[in-house]
Design an enzyme around this catalytic site. Sequence first.
Site, short mmCIF file in Angstrom:
data_model
loop_
_atom_site.label_atom_id
_atom_site.label_comp_id
_atom_site.label_asym_id
_atom_site.label_seq_id
_atom_site.Cartn_x
_atom_site.Cartn_y
_atom_site.Cartn_z
CE LYS A 1 28.83 23.76 7.47
NZ LYS A 1 27.93 24.27 6.41
CB SER B 1 28.42 21.96 3.32
OG SER B 1 27.96 23.18 3.89
CB SER C 1 24.92 24.15 3.36
OG SER C 1 25.61 24.02 2.15
#
Length: 453
Positions: A53, A128, A152
């Site tokens: 990420k 997210s 997330s």
Amino acid sequence: MITLKQALSLSQDELETLKNEIDAKVRASDLNAYIKAPSLNGASAKGVPILIKDNISVKGWEITCSSKILKGYVAPYHASVMENLHQNSMAGFGLSNMDEFAMGSTTESSCYGITKNPRDKNRVPGGSSGGSAAAVAGGLAVAALGSDTGGSIRQPASYCGCVGLKPTYGRVSRYGLIAYCSSFDQIGPITQNVEDASILFDAISGHDNKDSTSANLKPTQTFKNLNKDKRFKIAILRDHIKDASSEVQLAYENTLKALKEMGHEIVEKKMLDSHYQISIYYIISMAEASSNLARFDGVRYGRRAQNIKDLKELYLKSRSEGFGDEVKRRIMLGNFVLSSGYYDAYYLKAQQMRLIIKEQYNKIFEEVDLIFTPVAPTSAHLFNYHASPLEMYLSDIYTIGANLSGLPALSLPVAKDPLGLPIGMQFIAKAFDEQSLLDISYALEQELDLKLD
């Protein structure tokens, strides 16, 4: 895509071939799960390729949190999880798209554009960590790392049909993770199945002297100890299910039935209405975000505004031009709840309520092993679905409890809705009992044998 368990047995030459195949697939894909083709990030360490990420520091890579304000920032060091990957025959390969600074539930707020859900490209992948989940579900990654502040990892895993694990707060080092809300943030795996989640979790767990919140515990060995034959006492929270769609409620009831048939004991429990948790979570997270993001000022690193007259204008223009709307909204609200005259009314009260919620979870866990809930009120929705920010915030209603209390939780795909979209359910366990989470999820995964493709 080959699983992580299988990939760990490949030779170095076979791994290079795998990386080339992934790179080619990413270039041909329109999901926008990766920020750019992984080969463009520069040299990658040897090992099984893991998607990272874009808020986890990888030395020598541009890390931006999908925000304009960090364009040009190159990480000068590795996050501790990256060092742990290297020690376990894995390596970062590519950066995944995400909501800007991890503030969102749809991966629509990225400066790199939206990420599409591989199950239906007209729908969001969640957020997210939407890029990580979309890549794993879309066959573009063996496995991925995400971060979970209020769901997330788990919510995009549910929307895309992956396994997502949020470890106990302190189980995995946060050193090198660009902070959104320091008291909630936790790094965890997004994988194709439970075995892979267990392997990747074991690789990144363990004490780290560089993180003051890291628990003084050795790396876990959950994969070696996976046991699908254990029986558990599981709590359900009936009052919390009322906000879920009929499709999610049906999947919930069918999964409960399967758990009973497997020999697990189901008991009903009650706790504070989940709508209180939403308010508490957003007050605390926005307050911490306003503090954490104060460092992005156009002076120290990242993007700097041009044609400015003085330091004040540099600060104002750099932040105004660099941050997106959702990030600005949360910074302003965070500053508001911390301001003189409102601190006691909002922030202090939220922290007091957070303790009450944590105590309620602990009281339930005195009598049961696990709690079972949906992950999200609905399956993946269409782009631009939410009419207001408040509606988007409500999509976290089932996931934020684990973050408020620091408990581990795992999202597992259990069903498909009438449109063929995956629906995930989550188990929550006692602090540092990821083994039970993985054991029951491993057993349920085999029992349901869900085919999403």
